[in-house]
Scaffold this motif. Structure first.
Motif, PDB file in Angstrom:
ATOM      1  N   GLY A   3       0.731  -1.091   0.035  1.00  0.00           N
ATOM      2  CA  GLY A   3      -0.108   0.084  -0.074  1.00  0.00           C
ATOM      3  C   GLY A   3       0.862   1.431   0.229  1.00  0.00           C
ATOM      4  O   GLY A   3       0.127   2.361  -0.331  1.00  0.00           O
ATOM      5  N   THR A   4       2.251   1.221   0.196  1.00  0.00           N
ATOM      6  CA  THR A   4       3.018   2.296   0.139  1.00  0.00           C
ATOM      7  C   THR A   4       3.177   3.168  -1.072  1.00  0.00           C
ATOM      8  O   THR A   4       3.254   4.015  -0.970  1.00  0.00           O
ATOM      9  CB  THR A   4       4.374   1.896   1.065  1.00  0.00           C
ATOM     10  N   THR A   5       3.317   2.142  -1.968  1.00  0.00           N
ATOM     11  CA  THR A   5       3.150   2.740  -3.267  1.00  0.00           C
ATOM     12  C   THR A   5       2.232   3.599  -3.792  1.00  0.00           C
ATOM     13  O   THR A   5       2.181   4.747  -4.437  1.00  0.00           O
ATOM     14  CB  THR A   5       3.649   1.789  -4.584  1.00  0.00           C
ATOM     15  N   ALA A   6       1.021   3.200  -3.409  1.00  0.00           N
ATOM     16  CA  ALA A   6      -0.357   3.913  -3.470  1.00  0.00           C
ATOM     17  C   ALA A   6      -0.203   5.125  -2.798  1.00  0.00           C
ATOM     18  O   ALA A   6      -0.679   6.233  -3.365  1.00  0.00           O
ATOM     19  CB  ALA A   6      -1.470   3.036  -3.367  1.00  0.00           C
ATOM     20  N   LYS A  48      11.322  -2.595  -2.440  1.00  0.00           N
ATOM     21  CA  LYS A  48      10.134  -1.700  -2.318  1.00  0.00           C
ATOM     22  C   LYS A  48      10.335  -0.367  -2.712  1.00  0.00           C
ATOM     23  O   LYS A  48       9.591   0.319  -3.151  1.00  0.00           O
ATOM     24  CB  LYS A  48       9.479  -1.978  -0.831  1.00  0.00           C
ATOM     25  N   LEU A  49      11.699   0.086  -2.334  1.00  0.00           N
ATOM     26  CA  LEU A  49      12.016   1.537  -2.592  1.00  0.00           C
ATOM     27  C   LEU A  49      12.139   1.906  -4.197  1.00  0.00           C
ATOM     28  O   LEU A  49      11.685   2.689  -4.728  1.00  0.00           O
ATOM     29  CB  LEU A  49      13.431   1.608  -2.217  1.00  0.00           C
ATOM     30  N   GLU A  50      12.522   0.685  -4.824  1.00  0.00           N
ATOM     31  CA  GLU A  50      12.541   0.895  -6.306  1.00  0.00           C
ATOM     32  C   GLU A  50      11.130   0.894  -6.715  1.00  0.00           C
ATOM     33  O   GLU A  50      10.724   1.745  -7.665  1.00  0.00           O
ATOM     34  CB  GLU A  50      13.189  -0.564  -6.972  1.00  0.00           C
ATOM     35  N   ALA A  51      10.241   0.134  -6.270  1.00  0.00           N
ATOM     36  CA  ALA A  51       8.794   0.251  -6.845  1.00  0.00           C
ATOM     37  C   ALA A  51       8.218   1.537  -6.457  1.00  0.00           C
ATOM     38  O   ALA A  51       7.580   2.415  -7.389  1.00  0.00           O
ATOM     39  CB  ALA A  51       7.856  -0.786  -5.803  1.00  0.00           C
ATOM     40  N   MET A  52       8.513   2.102  -5.306  1.00  0.00           N
ATOM     41  CA  MET A  52       8.045   3.663  -5.020  1.00  0.00           C
ATOM     42  C   MET A  52       8.723   4.683  -5.803  1.00  0.00           C
ATOM     43  O   MET A  52       8.171   5.522  -6.053  1.00  0.00           O
ATOM     44  CB  MET A  52       8.404   3.703  -3.532  1.00  0.00           C
ATOM     45  N   THR A  53       9.792   4.350  -6.512  1.00  0.00           N
ATOM     46  CA  THR A  53      10.476   5.289  -7.414  1.00  0.00           C
ATOM     47  C   THR A  53       9.802   5.512  -8.767  1.00  0.00           C
ATOM     48  O   THR A  53       9.710   6.543  -9.320  1.00  0.00           O
ATOM     49  CB  THR A  53      11.768   4.946  -7.784  1.00  0.00           C
ATOM     50  N   SER A  54       8.743   4.650  -9.011  1.00  0.00           N
ATOM     51  CA  SER A  54       7.884   4.591 -10.046  1.00  0.00           C
ATOM     52  C   SER A  54       7.023   6.131  -9.896  1.00  0.00           C
ATOM     53  O   SER A  54       6.435   6.443 -11.136  1.00  0.00           O
ATOM     54  CB  SER A  54       7.212   3.542 -10.387  1.00  0.00           C
ATOM     55  N   VAL A  55       6.783   6.220  -8.828  1.00  0.00           N
ATOM     56  CA  VAL A  55       5.752   7.386  -8.400  1.00  0.00           C
ATOM     57  C   VAL A  55       6.256   8.544  -7.850  1.00  0.00           C
ATOM     58  O   VAL A  55       5.391   9.562  -7.350  1.00  0.00           O
ATOM     59  CB  VAL A  55       4.470   6.710  -7.736  1.00  0.00           C
TER      60      VAL A  55
END
Length: 452
Positions: free
Chosen positions: A302-305, A354-361
């Motif tokens: 849910g962090t990325t959202a 997870k940090l890499e996923a967060m960088t998409s947004v």
């Protein structure tokens, strides 16, 4: 009544919620300093920077005192040095870095950005010399920051540059090993770099920019966090609206300071970068905003959202308050510079993947992440390639600022000091990407690059 209410609200944001102007950055073109003689070019560079920026710190301090708004950093960005120095016949650009450092020291700024090269589509001779000079330059200077743009959505990804930068980061880490490899904290590898970013370490003065300009970066994670506490339990569209309104108020404060700095220095106002830039201090964290939304810990599902919504709402609020929003504007997620992120890594809630996923947004990318000192060059290059791919495909700025801390491994902590903070060493994937990286060449631009 509304006027008084707004004044009290702004005062509270400054005193209680850590609202500040994170940086005023003077961008200076050095194109007229090019000379076949390196010595003459450096003299012109020093003279021009010290002449144009002689009152930058003084004016910043005056406005800080008069308006009561903290202005944390006063900085300078210059034309990418690979362009300027390539006019000379020199085979190393370390002396150019020393000149920038000396000029920065003379005018009293803490960082000067622009020891940079733009190589998304290929190298000039000057680009190669500059990139090879980076480790020594960052070791021998205190205030110089460096960046290399290796990809963009129009040109694709220069994989030869990606491979080179893995080695450059490792060499920089080794040369600055007595300071927890601090040199790497002053080095960023970009995709889709912007010309008017006022934040270090990636600031440079683009070739399309004016002769001299002032860009302002505002920051207010604490203000947003406090605003969110007032909508506890409300639906997320209410939360988003609340963030927008808060971002509007923060941006107004930045616009006021930017206009005043511009007037007093008689220098055009460029852009206002509305970024939520955290610090290691408690109450100034982007991670804590995400947790206030309802996540048990930053990094969980849910962090990325949550980050996507935060980033979008901040931009929407800022756009309403200024006609000159630019730079990177959004939420930064540097690990070592964010108390909540550091805590999430320590707790095991936040991982590298997870940090890499967060960088998409997020606003930029993998930022201020300490990794084991024995991480292979090819692994670092592969991290850069992954981030560049996210940026190129999604048409956004991404970056990598990782620090392979020499002599340290998972379980240790790296100390960088000041706003750069400290960071637990994070584990990286142990499997090799060496064969992939060694192929070199160029990953072609995506199909949507044909739009013009």
């Amino acid at each position: 009544m509304n006027l008084y209410k707004n004044i009290f609200e702004t005062t509270r944001m400054i005193e209680k919620e850590k609202l500040d102007i994170r940086t005023i950055t003077m961008g200076i073109s050095l194109l007229d300093c090019i000379d076949a003689s390196g010595e003459k070019a450096r003299r012109r560079i020093y003279d021009k920077i010290t002449r144009l920026a002689q009152n930058l710190v003084k004016v910043g301090n005056e406005i800080e005192t008069e308006y009561g708004i903290p202005i944390i950093n006063k900085r300078i960005s210059v034309t990418p040095m690979a362009i300027i120095a390539s006019g000379s016949e020199e085979e190393s650009y370390v002396e150019f870095a020393r000149t920038l450092d000396k000029a920065a020291r003379e005018v009293g700024v803490n960082f000067i950005g622009g020891f940079s090269a733009l190589v998304q589509k290929g190298f000039t001779k000057g680009d190669r010399i500059l990139i090879e000079s980076i480790p020594e330059a960052l070791n021998e200077t205190e205030r110089v920051c460096s960046s290399v743009n290796v990809a963009n959505s129009k040109a694709g990804i220069n994989m030869d540059a990606v491979k080179m930068m893995g080695k450059v980061i490792k060499d920089t880490a080794y040369l600055t090993r007595d300071r927890d490899s601090l040199g790497c904290a002053k080095l960023v590898v970009f995709a889709n770099a912007v010309d008017d970013n006022p934040f270090m370490a990636g600031a440079f003065h683009g070739v399309g920019e004016p002769e001299v300009v002032v860009n302002v970066g505002v920051s207010g994670p604490g203000v947003v966090k406090c605003a969110m506490e007032k909508v506890k339990g409300e639906p997320l569209h209410v939360v988003a609206e609340n963030i927008k309104k808060t971002a509007f108020k923060i941006t107004r404060a930045g616009q006021l300071v930017g206009n005043e700095v511009s007037r007093r220095l008689d220098v055009p106002f460029g852009i206002l970068d509305l970024s939520l830039a955290p610090t290691p201090e408690i109450g100034d964290s982007v991670a804590r905003i995400l947790e206030e939304m309802g996540l048990e810990a930053c990094g969980t599902h849910g962090t990325t959202a949550a980050l996507a919504m935060l980033n979008d709402a901040v931009k929407k609020g800022g756009i309403m308050a200024s006609s000159s929003v630019g730079g990177l504007s959004g939420a930064f997620i540097p690990v070592s510079e964010d108390e909540g992120m550091i805590n999430a890594v320590k707790n095991g809630a936040l991982t590298f993947d997870k940090l890499e996923a967060m960088t998409s947004v997020c606003s930029v990318g993998l930022d201020m992440i300490a990794i084991p000192g024995d991480t292979k060059e090819s692994t670092i290059s592969a991290m850069i390639a992954d981030e560049a791919a996210i940026g190129v495909i999604n048409n956004k700025t991404t970056a990598v600022r990782v620090i392979p801390v020499y002599g340290k491994g998972v379980g240790d902590t790296a100390e960088f000091g000041g706003l750069l903070g400290y960071a637990p060493i994070m584990a990286v994937n142990p499997f090799s990407a060496e064969e992939f990286i060694n192929r070199g060449g160029r990953i072609p631009a995506p199909i949507h690059s044909f739009r013009n």
